[in-house]
Design an enzyme around this catalytic site. Structure first.
Site, PDB file in Angstrom:
ATOM      1  N   GLU A 118      49.504 -68.215 -72.666  1.00  0.00           N
ATOM      2  CA  GLU A 118      48.114 -68.513 -72.883  1.00  0.00           C
ATOM      3  C   GLU A 118      47.867 -67.294 -73.727  1.00  0.00           C
ATOM      4  OE1 GLU A 118      45.679 -68.035 -69.415  1.00  0.00           O
ATOM      5  OE2 GLU A 118      47.231 -69.219 -68.024  1.00  0.00           O
TER       6      GLU A 118
ATOM      7  N   ASN B 228      51.088 -64.465 -70.728  1.00  0.00           N
ATOM      8  CA  ASN B 228      49.713 -64.623 -70.850  1.00  0.00           C
ATOM      9  C   ASN B 228      48.968 -63.186 -71.476  1.00  0.00           C
ATOM     10  OD1 ASN B 228      50.279 -66.896 -69.808  1.00  0.00           O
ATOM     11  ND2 ASN B 228      48.877 -66.698 -68.112  1.00  0.00           N
TER      12      ASN B 228
ATOM     13  N   HIS C  94      48.632 -72.434 -60.007  1.00  0.00           N
ATOM     14  CA  HIS C  94      47.724 -71.758 -60.633  1.00  0.00           C
ATOM     15  C   HIS C  94      46.443 -71.346 -59.847  1.00  0.00           C
ATOM     16  CE1 HIS C  94      46.368 -70.947 -65.124  1.00  0.00           C
ATOM     17  NE2 HIS C  94      45.473 -70.465 -64.333  1.00  0.00           N
TER      18      HIS C  94
ATOM     19  N   GLU D  31      50.218 -65.886 -63.164  1.00  0.00           N
ATOM     20  CA  GLU D  31      49.510 -64.484 -62.941  1.00  0.00           C
ATOM     21  C   GLU D  31      49.384 -64.130 -61.643  1.00  0.00           C
ATOM     22  OE1 GLU D  31      45.658 -64.668 -65.268  1.00  0.00           O
ATOM     23  OE2 GLU D  31      46.617 -65.170 -67.202  1.00  0.00           O
TER      24      GLU D  31
ATOM     25  N   GLU E  20      35.746 -71.787 -65.719  1.00  0.00           N
ATOM     26  CA  GLU E  20      36.203 -70.490 -65.787  1.00  0.00           C
ATOM     27  C   GLU E  20      36.019 -69.459 -64.235  1.00  0.00           C
ATOM     28  OE1 GLU E  20      38.399 -69.080 -67.578  1.00  0.00           O
ATOM     29  OE2 GLU E  20      38.120 -66.984 -67.554  1.00  0.00           O
TER      30      GLU E  20
ATOM     31  N   TYR F 200      45.531 -61.601 -73.532  1.00  0.00           N
ATOM     32  CA  TYR F 200      44.137 -61.712 -74.085  1.00  0.00           C
ATOM     33  C   TYR F 200      43.682 -60.305 -74.473  1.00  0.00           C
ATOM     34  CZ  TYR F 200      43.678 -66.055 -71.681  1.00  0.00           C
ATOM     35  OH  TYR F 200      44.064 -67.279 -71.177  1.00  0.00           O
TER      36      TYR F 200
ATOM     37  N   GLN G  20      40.896 -76.005 -62.664  1.00  0.00           N
ATOM     38  CA  GLN G  20      39.837 -75.975 -63.774  1.00  0.00           C
ATOM     39  C   GLN G  20      39.376 -77.112 -64.486  1.00  0.00           C
ATOM     40  OE1 GLN G  20      42.204 -72.420 -65.309  1.00  0.00           O
ATOM     41  NE2 GLN G  20      40.339 -71.784 -65.625  1.00  0.00           N
TER      42      GLN G  20
ATOM     43  N   ARG H  89      51.030 -77.404 -71.589  1.00  0.00           N
ATOM     44  CA  ARG H  89      50.876 -76.674 -70.140  1.00  0.00           C
ATOM     45  C   ARG H  89      50.033 -77.342 -69.195  1.00  0.00           C
ATOM     46  NH1 ARG H  89      49.703 -70.730 -68.573  1.00  0.00           N
ATOM     47  NH2 ARG H  89      50.415 -70.851 -66.586  1.00  0.00           N
TER      48      ARG H  89
HETATM   49  C1  NOJ Z   1      44.174 -66.602 -67.563  1.00  0.00           C
HETATM   50  C2  NOJ Z   1      44.253 -67.590 -66.430  1.00  0.00           C
HETATM   51  O1  NOJ Z   1      45.527 -68.115 -66.205  1.00  0.00           O
HETATM   52  C3  NOJ Z   1      43.055 -68.993 -66.525  1.00  0.00           C
HETATM   53  O2  NOJ Z   1      42.997 -69.487 -65.497  1.00  0.00           O
HETATM   54  C4  NOJ Z   1      41.903 -68.256 -67.055  1.00  0.00           C
HETATM   55  O3  NOJ Z   1      40.908 -69.161 -67.231  1.00  0.00           O
HETATM   56  C5  NOJ Z   1      42.190 -67.559 -68.253  1.00  0.00           C
HETATM   57  N1  NOJ Z   1      42.984 -66.306 -67.907  1.00  0.00           N
HETATM   58  C6  NOJ Z   1      40.830 -66.844 -69.234  1.00  0.00           C
HETATM   59  O4  NOJ Z   1      40.192 -66.214 -68.295  1.00  0.00           O
END
Ligand code: NOJ
Length: 512
Positions: free
Chosen positions: A415, A346, A159, A204, A466, A348, A41, A99
């Protein structure tokens, strides 16, 4: 946005919580304040210095509108050549931890170039050496400069960017990748482990399995509904466990580090809290996401019982005596159980979950789960990601669930973030409100619920590639101008606010 969220959260808190205002509280001493990135990324330089292609290089180069405007990570934030600029951002924030991930195919271009002999020594094929030396130099520079600035590195081995050569041999559907990953992990521990003490094996696995091998919307783009995700996850769990054991056996005594796996999970609330079916469906949702990986790794070496029984009974009704969920042997269960030194989460978003009967006509992990995800229309959504409903209180519930289910582990939130759409305002007030409310929920989790939370990493340090959204979804604390070849980094307001939180080790009361 703030009032909608606060009301929701307050309504869910018990009365005992109401008297305590977390706003003025400090975080525990030694709390880890971090930000995160991933190699594909941010690094760019996709084929520099002998680097081999990864599945993401292949996927993006194939075009086909699977990624926004067919964008690629070929250049991304240019971190491979602009590391010093990233370091300035890290110092400006005052991070205690950073990280980042290693690009497997930058170090070992075909992913399998090494072998470990019985004494545990590494040998490598000569043709890999050029890339290996450049790659090692780059990551050594990153690690050494972090340490020189009192920033602790947390390193993810993998990753999403599997070496393409390994994918060509079956990728995560093949058992051979388990061995290749263990070999690669041992190489990294050996080379970097004198300085890196916090390791994440795989980032993930849920996303890789479901979106990479079941739905095929992320690289490697394999659509094998009903089997792809289960097979890929099975091998990733074994690969993680093998790497953990290698660390434990060969490196832990001397290096004294910790190894875990980063698990993504939302929180699941029953759609109708009074419906028993929805209550069950919310549990199934957790079983098919977080517990799928956490139960074998943290508890007993095997998949959640409810997952095994749901899949096998569905398969029987579909006319197959064999379950589509692979089984671990007894030996493998023993090998997998207890292979994480901390819980890496992680987080969100959160979903409401409804029971959805499986008619057995559909074959997929989502049909097997019998749970439909719904977003509450009253929840605000991040402007840069339609899936990211903003629900900070869901994180507190999830942390409590992890504490209760997984024997009160030490947890790092590796995250958490909020995206803005492009073009993104540098004055990202709404986004900081998301972070602020999230940090308040974290304080409640620590001081009211007694969760052992040791650190928090914002996703992400920089705006970056992304995945299927390309550069249209901006998660960075620093804005990156991708139109400008110098790729300048400029702090958003959230970066300034986050730096204040780090300096104070807490939020400043809003009335002050
Ligand atoms: C989790 C992922 O690990 C990361 O690569 C991604 O950019 C973010 N989510 C946001 O979608």
């Amino acid at each position: 946005m703030a009032s909608a969220l606060s009301t929701d959260s307050a309504a869910l808190d018990s009365c005992a919580d109401c008297s305590w205002n977390p706003e003025g509280a400090s975080f525990p001493e030694q709390f880890a304040w971090g930000a995160a990135t991933a190699a594909y990324q941010v690094e760019g330089s996709w084929d520099a210095d002998g680097k081999g292609p990864s599945v993401w290089d292949t996927f993006t180069h194939q075009g086909g509108d699977r990624v926004f405007k067919n964008q690629t990570g070929d250049v991304a934030c240019g971190s491979y050549t602009l590391w010093e600029e990233d370091l300035k951002c890290i110092k400006q924030l005052g991070l205690t931890h950073y990280r980042f991930s290693l690009s497997w195919s930058r170090l070992l271009p075909d992913g399998t170039a090494g072998f470990i002999n019985q004494k545990g020594n590494c040998s490598f094929k000569i043709e890999s050496c050029a890339a290996l030396i450049q790659g090692v130099d780059y990551y050594n520079k990153v690690i050494d400069s972090l340490l020189a600035n009192d920033v602790t590195p947390m390193v993810t081995l993998y990753h999403f960017d599997l070496p393409q050569h390994l994918e060509d041999q079956g990728g995560w559907r093949s058992d051979a990748t388990v061995k290749a990953f263990d070999t690669y992990a041992q190489f990294c521990f050996r080379i970097f482990g004198d300085r890196v003490k916090l390791w994440i094996t795989i980032n993930e696995p849920y996303i890789i399995a479901t979106l990479g091998y079941e739905k095929g919307i992320l690289a490697p783009g394999i659509a094998e509904p009903g089997t792809g995700a289960y097979q890929a996850a099975h091998n990733m769990i074994k690969a993680h466990a093998a790497a953990w054991h290698s660390y434990d056996r060969l490196f832990r005594k001397q290096q004294g580090g910790l190894v875990s796996i980063a698990l993504i999970s939302g929180w699941a609330e029953p759609f109708n809290p009074n419906s028993l079916a929805d209550q069950e469906a919310a549990k199934w949702h957790m079983a098919f996401c977080l517990d799928w990986f956490a139960t074998p790794i943290f508890l007993d070496g095997d998949y959640p019982a409810i997952m095994k029984s749901k899949i096998s009974s569905t398969c029987k009704r579909q006319g197959s005596p064999l379950s589509r969920l692979p089984e671990f042997t007894e030996e493998e269960k023993v090998m997998i159980k207890g292979t994480a030194d901390f819980f890496s989460l992680n987080y969100y978003t959160t979903r409401k979950v409804k029971y959805q009967v499986n008619t057995h006509s559909q074959i997929s992990i989502f049909a097997d789960k019998e749970a439909e995800e719904v977003t509450d229309p009253s929840w605000p959504v991040a402007t840069g990601s339609s899936w990211l409903a903003v629900v900070p209180w869901g994180l507190r519930r999830l942390l409590k669930y992890i504490k209760d289910t997984y024997n009160h582990p030490i947890i790092y939130i590796t995250e958490n973030g909020f995206s803005q759409s492009d073009p993104a305002a540098l004055d990202d007030t709404q986004r900081w409100e998301y972070f602020r409310l999230t940090l308040l929920e974290i304080l409640k989790a620590i001081y009211i619920d007694g969760v052992q939370l040791k650190g928090y990493f914002v996703w992400s340090l920089l705006d970056n590639f992304e995945w299927t959204c390309g550069y249209s979804s901006r998660f960075g604390l620093f804005h990156v101008d991708f139109e400008n070849s110098a790729l300048p980094r400029v702090p958003y307001k959230s970066a300034i606010e986050y730096a204040n939180v780090i300096t104070n080790n807490g939020l400043i009361k809003s009335h002050e």
